[in-house]
Design an enzyme around this catalytic site. Structure first.
Site, PDB file in Angstrom:
ATOM      1  N   ALA A  47       0.824  -1.210   0.000  1.00 25.64           N
ATOM      2  CA  ALA A  47       0.000   0.000   0.000  1.00 25.64           C
ATOM      3  C   ALA A  47       0.856   1.258   0.000  1.00 25.64           C
ATOM      4  O   ALA A  47       0.577   2.220  -0.720  1.00 25.64           O
ATOM      5  CB  ALA A  47      -0.928  -0.004   1.209  1.00 25.64           C
ATOM      6  N   TYR A  48       1.914   1.255   0.804  1.00 28.95           N
ATOM      7  CA  TYR A  48       2.805   2.412   0.872  1.00 28.95           C
ATOM      8  C   TYR A  48       3.490   2.624  -0.476  1.00 28.95           C
ATOM      9  O   TYR A  48       3.528   3.741  -1.003  1.00 28.95           O
ATOM     10  CB  TYR A  48       3.835   2.189   1.971  1.00 28.95           C
ATOM     11  N   ALA A  49       4.016   1.549  -1.060  1.00 30.66           N
ATOM     12  CA  ALA A  49       4.696   1.661  -2.348  1.00 30.66           C
ATOM     13  C   ALA A  49       3.733   2.113  -3.436  1.00 30.66           C
ATOM     14  O   ALA A  49       4.109   2.879  -4.329  1.00 30.66           O
ATOM     15  CB  ALA A  49       5.345   0.330  -2.717  1.00 30.66           C
ATOM     16  N   SER A  74       1.201   4.115  -3.071  1.00 26.85           N
ATOM     17  CA  SER A  74       0.995   5.560  -2.934  1.00 26.85           C
ATOM     18  C   SER A  74       2.181   6.334  -3.499  1.00 26.85           C
ATOM     19  O   SER A  74       2.020   7.401  -4.110  1.00 26.85           O
ATOM     20  CB  SER A  74       0.743   5.929  -1.470  1.00 26.85           C
TER      21      SER A  74
END
Length: 244
Positions: A151-153, A155
């Site tokens: 999820a972080y990547a 974004s």
């Protein structure tokens, strides 16, 4: 007499943003330290810059709120005369396997990382003076693809796509746009919740066999913000010690 250059650094109260703000202050920039909640920390950054003869002030702004960001830029122009460099260092990280992902955390992270970067970049595109630069923040996890970082990547992958298009939108303005993508860097956000064993293992992965320091990343940003770095445009700089 050459006018003093002015930088806005969102997320400037801690971590990489703090290092960027103090580094640019030391290089002669007047610095607007943007912060969301850490006022005391932002005031400490301002005090550090001014103690060394620089000019700085702290402004509270939620980067995802248009009115806050407009006020941030208005303050820079009112107090220092304009804006030359905008560094979007505000960010949020939440790690979990996809199957266990909390969608509220996903939405909060994307609100800061995607919408916040876009709102800041939009205002920067309207106001940065010729010869200036916009620096967004991605992550080397976009290409490293470690577990729990999906999820972080995702974004930050959006930030990279946004930045490359932004550089082309700015044709004819003499304003550059780039993204810096750190690897494992010793900030509170990165270290939070990680065991000493895990941190040591991550530190050994780059060929340089250490974690990055916030100052390592700040030096990359300072180069991009300088006349020497102005020919670098529409790029993602992966500052990670050689991990990818």
């Amino acid at each position: 007499m050459t006018a003093q250059r002015v930088a806005i650094v969102s997320g400037g109260s801690r971590g990489i943003g703090k290092a960027v703000a103090t580094t640019l202050g030391a290089r002669g920039f007047a610095v607007v330290v943007g912060y969301a909640a850490q006022q005391a920390s932002a005031d400490e950054v301002v005090a550090s810059i001014t103690a060394h003869g620089g000019r700085a002030l702290a402004v509270r702004a939620d980067v995802a709120e248009e009115k806050d960001v407009v006020q941030l830029f208005d303050t820079a122009e009112l107090e220092f005369g304009g804006v030359d460099v905008v560094v979007n260092a505000a960010g949020r990280m939440y790690l979990a396997p996809v199957a266990e992902l909390d969608l509220e955390e996903l939405d909060a992270m994307h609100r800061t990382n995607i919408r916040g970067t876009f709102v800041m970049a939009r205002e920067a595109a309207r106001r940065v003076r010729p010869g200036g630069t916009i620096v967004n923040f991605s992550t080397s996890q976009v290409v490293l693809q470690f577990p729990t970082y999906a999820a972080y990547a995702a974004s930050k992958g959006a930030v990279e796509a946004m930045t490359l298009s932004l550089a082309r939108d700015l044709r004819g303005r003499d304003v550059t746009a780039n993204a810096v993508a750190p690897g494992a860097t010793a900030t509170d956000m990165f270290l939070d919740g990680k065991s000493e064993e895990l941190v040591e293992r991550l530190a050994k992965q780059p060929p340089l066999e250490r974690l990055g320091q916030p100052e390592d990343i700040a030096e990359v940003v300072a180069f991009l913000a300088s006349p020497a770095g102005h020919w670098v445009n529409g790029q993602v700089v992966r500052a990670n010690g050689g991990m990818a």
